[in-house]
Design a protein around this motif. Structure first.
Motif, PDB file in Angstrom:
ATOM      1  N   MET A  11       0.833  -1.223   0.000  1.00 43.76           N
ATOM      2  CA  MET A  11       0.000   0.000   0.000  1.00 43.76           C
ATOM      3  C   MET A  11       0.860   1.263   0.000  1.00 43.76           C
ATOM      4  SD  MET A  11      -3.229   0.998   2.436  1.00 43.76           S
ATOM      5  CE  MET A  11      -2.449   0.551   3.963  1.00 43.76           C
ATOM      6  N   LEU A  12       1.845   1.299   0.876  1.00 42.08           N
ATOM      7  CA  LEU A  12       2.728   2.476   0.920  1.00 42.08           C
ATOM      8  C   LEU A  12       3.756   2.429  -0.205  1.00 42.08           C
ATOM      9  CD1 LEU A  12       3.905   5.011   2.260  1.00 42.08           C
ATOM     10  CD2 LEU A  12       5.147   3.518   3.837  1.00 42.08           C
ATOM     11  N   GLY A  13       4.320   1.244  -0.444  1.00 37.44           N
ATOM     12  CA  GLY A  13       5.380   1.104  -1.442  1.00 37.44           C
ATOM     13  C   GLY A  13       4.986   1.660  -2.800  1.00 37.44           C
ATOM     14  N   ASP A  30       9.343  -6.287  -5.679  1.00 41.95           N
ATOM     15  CA  ASP A  30       8.389  -6.930  -4.781  1.00 41.95           C
ATOM     16  C   ASP A  30       8.791  -8.391  -4.631  1.00 41.95           C
ATOM     17  OD1 ASP A  30       7.664  -7.888  -7.263  1.00 41.95           O
ATOM     18  OD2 ASP A  30       5.530  -7.907  -6.810  1.00 41.95           O
ATOM     19  N   ARG A  31       7.912  -9.186  -4.049  1.00 44.05           N
ATOM     20  CA  ARG A  31       8.280 -10.576  -3.758  1.00 44.05           C
ATOM     21  C   ARG A  31       8.635 -11.352  -5.022  1.00 44.05           C
ATOM     22  NH1 ARG A  31       7.042 -13.794   0.785  1.00 44.05           N
ATOM     23  NH2 ARG A  31       5.582 -12.277   1.608  1.00 44.05           N
ATOM     24  N   SER A  32       8.036 -10.941  -6.164  1.00 43.86           N
ATOM     25  CA  SER A  32       8.349 -11.676  -7.403  1.00 43.86           C
ATOM     26  C   SER A  32       9.776 -11.349  -7.887  1.00 43.86           C
ATOM     27  CB  SER A  32       7.312 -11.352  -8.495  1.00 43.86           C
ATOM     28  OG  SER A  32       7.442 -10.017  -8.887  1.00 43.86           O
ATOM     29  N   TYR A  60       6.217  -7.491   7.725  1.00 46.14           N
ATOM     30  CA  TYR A  60       5.200  -8.466   8.146  1.00 46.14           C
ATOM     31  C   TYR A  60       4.196  -7.679   8.981  1.00 46.14           C
ATOM     32  CZ  TYR A  60       2.733 -12.214  10.379  1.00 46.14           C
ATOM     33  OH  TYR A  60       1.720 -13.038  10.810  1.00 46.14           O
ATOM     34  N   ASN A  61       2.925  -7.658   8.578  1.00 44.82           N
ATOM     35  CA  ASN A  61       1.957  -6.741   9.202  1.00 44.82           C
ATOM     36  C   ASN A  61       0.768  -7.399   9.876  1.00 44.82           C
ATOM     37  OD1 ASN A  61       3.111  -4.255   8.760  1.00 44.82           O
ATOM     38  ND2 ASN A  61       2.370  -4.111   6.661  1.00 44.82           N
ATOM     39  N   ASN A  62       0.719  -8.732   9.957  1.00 44.96           N
ATOM     40  CA  ASN A  62      -0.471  -9.355  10.549  1.00 44.96           C
ATOM     41  C   ASN A  62      -0.317  -9.472  12.070  1.00 44.96           C
ATOM     42  OD1 ASN A  62      -2.598 -10.978  11.386  1.00 44.96           O
ATOM     43  ND2 ASN A  62      -2.724 -11.955   9.380  1.00 44.96           N
ATOM     44  N   THR A 128       8.659  -6.853  17.472  1.00 46.75           N
ATOM     45  CA  THR A 128       9.486  -7.127  16.284  1.00 46.75           C
ATOM     46  C   THR A 128       9.836  -5.826  15.555  1.00 46.75           C
ATOM     47  OG1 THR A 128       7.617  -7.501  14.744  1.00 46.75           O
ATOM     48  CG2 THR A 128       8.460  -9.420  15.945  1.00 46.75           C
ATOM     49  N   LYS A 129       8.894  -4.884  15.531  1.00 55.99           N
ATOM     50  CA  LYS A 129       9.180  -3.595  14.873  1.00 55.99           C
ATOM     51  C   LYS A 129      10.203  -2.810  15.692  1.00 55.99           C
ATOM     52  CE  LYS A 129       7.278  -2.069  11.537  1.00 55.99           C
ATOM     53  NZ  LYS A 129       7.643  -2.212  10.086  1.00 55.99           N
ATOM     54  N   TYR A 130      10.077  -2.881  17.022  1.00 55.15           N
ATOM     55  CA  TYR A 130      11.029  -2.145  17.870  1.00 55.15           C
ATOM     56  C   TYR A 130      12.432  -2.738  17.766  1.00 55.15           C
ATOM     57  CZ  TYR A 130      13.165  -0.044  22.011  1.00 55.15           C
ATOM     58  OH  TYR A 130      14.010   0.616  22.863  1.00 55.15           O
ATOM     59  N   ALA A 157      -0.913  -3.990  -4.571  1.00 55.05           N
ATOM     60  CA  ALA A 157      -1.211  -4.944  -5.646  1.00 55.05           C
ATOM     61  C   ALA A 157      -0.630  -6.323  -5.344  1.00 55.05           C
ATOM     62  CB  ALA A 157      -0.647  -4.407  -6.956  1.00 55.05           C
ATOM     63  N   SER A 158       0.216  -6.424  -4.318  1.00 53.39           N
ATOM     64  CA  SER A 158       0.836  -7.717  -4.032  1.00 53.39           C
ATOM     65  C   SER A 158      -0.150  -8.634  -3.322  1.00 53.39           C
ATOM     66  CB  SER A 158       2.083  -7.524  -3.175  1.00 53.39           C
ATOM     67  OG  SER A 158       1.735  -6.969  -1.931  1.00 53.39           O
ATOM     68  N   MET A 159       0.142  -9.940  -3.371  1.00 52.23           N
ATOM     69  CA  MET A 159      -0.771 -10.977  -2.869  1.00 52.23           C
ATOM     70  C   MET A 159      -1.192 -10.744  -1.406  1.00 52.23           C
ATOM     71  SD  MET A 159      -1.494 -13.487  -4.977  1.00 52.23           S
ATOM     72  CE  MET A 159      -1.686 -14.961  -3.972  1.00 52.23           C
ATOM     73  N   GLY A 160      -0.205 -10.448  -0.560  1.00 54.55           N
ATOM     74  CA  GLY A 160      -0.510 -10.375   0.872  1.00 54.55           C
ATOM     75  C   GLY A 160      -0.691  -8.963   1.386  1.00 54.55           C
ATOM     76  N   ALA A 161      -0.706  -7.971   0.485  1.00 49.11           N
ATOM     77  CA  ALA A 161      -0.790  -6.574   0.950  1.00 49.11           C
ATOM     78  C   ALA A 161      -2.076  -6.362   1.747  1.00 49.11           C
ATOM     79  CB  ALA A 161      -0.720  -5.616  -0.228  1.00 49.11           C
TER      80      ALA A 161
HETATM   81  N1  LIG Z   1      -0.694  -0.385   7.452  1.00 46.11           N
HETATM   82  C1  LIG Z   1      -0.639   0.313   8.578  1.00 46.11           C
HETATM   83  O1  LIG Z   1      -1.671   0.718   9.138  1.00 46.11           O
HETATM   84  C2  LIG Z   1       0.708   0.649   9.177  1.00 46.11           C
HETATM   85  C3  LIG Z   1       0.747   1.340  10.408  1.00 46.11           C
HETATM   86  C4  LIG Z   1       1.989   1.679  10.947  1.00 46.11           C
HETATM   87  C5  LIG Z   1       3.163   1.335  10.289  1.00 46.11           C
HETATM   88  N2  LIG Z   1       3.101   0.643   9.118  1.00 46.11           N
HETATM   89  C6  LIG Z   1       4.363   0.278   8.453  1.00 46.11           C
HETATM   90  O2  LIG Z   1       4.397   0.908   7.179  1.00 46.11           O
HETATM   91  C7  LIG Z   1       5.120   0.077   6.247  1.00 46.11           C
HETATM   92  C8  LIG Z   1       4.265  -0.169   5.003  1.00 46.11           C
HETATM   93  O3  LIG Z   1       3.074  -0.867   5.387  1.00 46.11           O
HETATM   94  P1  LIG Z   1       1.900  -1.202   4.344  1.00 46.11           P
HETATM   95  O4  LIG Z   1       0.628  -1.045   5.061  1.00 46.11           O
HETATM   96  O5  LIG Z   1       2.127  -0.491   3.057  1.00 46.11           O
HETATM   97  O6  LIG Z   1       2.143  -2.768   4.148  1.00 46.11           O
HETATM   98  P2  LIG Z   1       1.570  -3.772   3.034  1.00 46.11           P
HETATM   99  O7  LIG Z   1       0.577  -3.095   2.155  1.00 46.11           O
HETATM  100  O8  LIG Z   1       1.184  -5.011   3.768  1.00 46.11           O
HETATM  101  O9  LIG Z   1       2.882  -4.060   2.180  1.00 46.11           O
HETATM  102  C9  LIG Z   1       3.946  -4.769   2.687  1.00 46.11           C
HETATM  103  C10 LIG Z   1       4.657  -5.394   1.518  1.00 46.11           C
HETATM  104  O10 LIG Z   1       5.771  -6.154   2.020  1.00 46.11           O
HETATM  105  C11 LIG Z   1       5.907  -7.277   1.167  1.00 46.11           C
HETATM  106  N3  LIG Z   1       6.640  -8.369   1.791  1.00 46.11           N
HETATM  107  C12 LIG Z   1       6.402  -8.967   2.980  1.00 46.11           C
HETATM  108  N4  LIG Z   1       7.266  -9.989   3.163  1.00 46.11           N
HETATM  109  C13 LIG Z   1       8.067 -10.034   2.057  1.00 46.11           C
HETATM  110  C14 LIG Z   1       9.137 -10.868   1.645  1.00 46.11           C
HETATM  111  N5  LIG Z   1       9.575 -11.891   2.409  1.00 46.11           N
HETATM  112  N6  LIG Z   1       9.716 -10.617   0.458  1.00 46.11           N
HETATM  113  C15 LIG Z   1       9.306  -9.617  -0.345  1.00 46.11           C
HETATM  114  N7  LIG Z   1       8.280  -8.780  -0.017  1.00 46.11           N
HETATM  115  C16 LIG Z   1       7.669  -9.001   1.179  1.00 46.11           C
HETATM  116  C17 LIG Z   1       4.484  -7.694   0.914  1.00 46.11           C
HETATM  117  O11 LIG Z   1       4.437  -8.535  -0.215  1.00 46.11           O
HETATM  118  P3  LIG Z   1       3.372  -9.754  -0.268  1.00 46.11           P
HETATM  119  O12 LIG Z   1       2.043  -9.111  -0.411  1.00 46.11           O
HETATM  120  O13 LIG Z   1       3.795 -10.538  -1.465  1.00 46.11           O
HETATM  121  O14 LIG Z   1       3.510 -10.495   1.030  1.00 46.11           O
HETATM  122  C18 LIG Z   1       3.786  -6.361   0.724  1.00 46.11           C
HETATM  123  O15 LIG Z   1       3.780  -5.956  -0.628  1.00 46.11           O
HETATM  124  C19 LIG Z   1       5.490  -1.187   7.032  1.00 46.11           C
HETATM  125  O16 LIG Z   1       6.784  -1.052   7.573  1.00 46.11           O
HETATM  126  C20 LIG Z   1       4.479  -1.201   8.177  1.00 46.11           C
HETATM  127  O17 LIG Z   1       4.941  -1.915   9.302  1.00 46.11           O
HETATM  128  C21 LIG Z   1       1.904   0.304   8.550  1.00 46.11           C
END
Ligand SMILES: NC(=O)c1ccc[n+]([C@@H]2O[C@H](COP(=O)([O-])OP(=O)(O)OC[C@H]3O[C@@H](n4cnc5c(N)ncnc54)[C@H](OP(=O)(O)O)[C@@H]3O)[C@@H](O)[C@H]2O)c1
Length: 282
Positions: A11-13, A30-32, A60-62, A128-130, A157-161
């Motif tokens: 989402m952010l990327g 990305d992962r691909s 890892y965000n779950n 883990t984040k800290y 757009a990625s599978m687990g986003a």
């Molecule tokens: N979302 C929030 O509300 C929030 C709040 C505070 C901080 N943050 C931080 O902001 C940052 C961006 O978050 P986001 O919400 O944009 O996350 P997101 O949409 O879940 O995107 C994370 C990306 O990381 C990729 N990824 C995970 N494991 C991987 C691996 N082993 N190899 C390659 N790619 C991998 C995922 O790819 P796959 O889909 O293929 O797994 C996904 O595209 C993160 O550091 C998060 O901790 C987010």
């Protein structure tokens, strides 16, 4: 200038890719392109590309699964990979941008957290984040460590986003007429487009390296957030405020995790950014 963005389909990327597009040669992986869990492959590819700036938007965000059966995966991605990237960046003189979360704080403070406040996570995800933050700081690399919260925007757009709260709510409203929302967890929603642009400005304005808190301004509970989503989107759903304790979830959430930004100009109010996002997603 060469810029490498990891997690470029999250989402952010995907917004970072746009925000940095005119700054130089962009590699959006990305992962691909590479599974970041494969340390050797990752470091080999980074060395071959040799960026000037590495932006790590992968994570890892779950939160709830991290608390139960996926703690190891969370630690691998949010701590170990970050430490390894930071060590590489130190050795290769690459500037590293990394993202962390309000969930590194315990939520006990009642007036929000400044950049220098001591983290004290109350969940495995937060731990883990800290740990990732500490490994980054110990590495000696030049870094921008950006803490943010409650991201919303176009789903990755990625599978687990992860789908944002805003999109999840609008999805839920298609099948429900009444939705209960937690009122005793407060933080600042943040539009990924605004965040990505603010990260770009760190470079344009030559800000000193270090920790930054970047969120949209203002704050709200999940209840207020959800109500605003439905009213701005014109979706007729009844909302009820409930306590977090009435939704048993594996991971504990901080009660009040507003990130105070004491170093940068404030971003626009979250309600204004939300309105723009809802208009754009139509
Ligand atoms: N979302 C929030 O509300 C929030 C709040 C505070 C901080 N943050 C931080 O902001 C940052 C961006 O978050 P986001 O919400 O944009 O996350 P997101 O949409 O879940 O995107 C994370 C990306 O990381 C990729 N990824 C995970 N494991 C991987 C691996 N082993 N190899 C390659 N790619 C991998 C995922 O790819 P796959 O889909 O293929 O797994 C996904 O595209 C993160 O550091 C998060 O901790 C987010």
């Amino acid at each position: 200038m060469k810029i490498l963005i990891l997690g470029a389909k999250g989402m952010l990327g995907q917004e970072l890719v746009k925000a940095f597009a005119d700054m130089g040669e962009i590699a959006a992986w990305d992962r691909s392109t590479v599974d970041m869990a494969r340390a050797d492959e990752l470091s080999g590819k980074i060395t071959a590309f040799m960026p000037d700036i590495l932006i790590n938007a992968a994570a890892y965000n779950n939160m709830d699964k991290a608390e139960t059966d996926e703690a190891e995966q969370a630690k691998a991605m949010n701590s170990n990979v970050v430490g390894a990237l930071a060590d590489m960046c130190q050795i290769l003189a690459i500037t590293l941008v990394h993202f962390s979360t309000d969930y590194v704080f315990d939520g006990i403070k009642t007036d929000g957290y400044v950049e220098t406040d001591q983290p004290n996570p109350i969940s495995v995800y937060g731990e883990t984040k800290y740990l990732g933050e500490r490994l980054l700081r110990m590495s000696g690399a030049e870094y921008y460590l950006v803490r943010t919260s409650r991201l919303f925007g176009r789903s990755g757009a990625s599978m687990g986003a992860k789908k944002s709260f805003v999109d999840s709510m609008l999805e839920l409203a298609k099948t429900k007429t009444e939705i209960s929302l937690v009122e005793d967890e407060v933080a600042s929603p943040t539009y990924v487009v605004d965040l990505a642009r603010a990260v770009r400005r760190l470079f344009d304005d030559k800000r000193p390296f270090g920790i930054y808190h970047i969120t949209n301004s203002g704050s709200c509970s999940w209840y207020e957030y959800g109500k605003k989503v439905f009213s701005l989107a014109g979706v007729p759903v009844a909302t009820t405020a409930v306590l977090g304790s009435s939704f048993p979830r594996p991971a504990k959430r901080p009660a009040f995790s507003v990130l105070k930004n004491t170093k940068l100009p404030q971003l626009r109010p979250w309600e204004e950014a939300l309105q723009e996002y809802l208009r754009e997603r139509e």
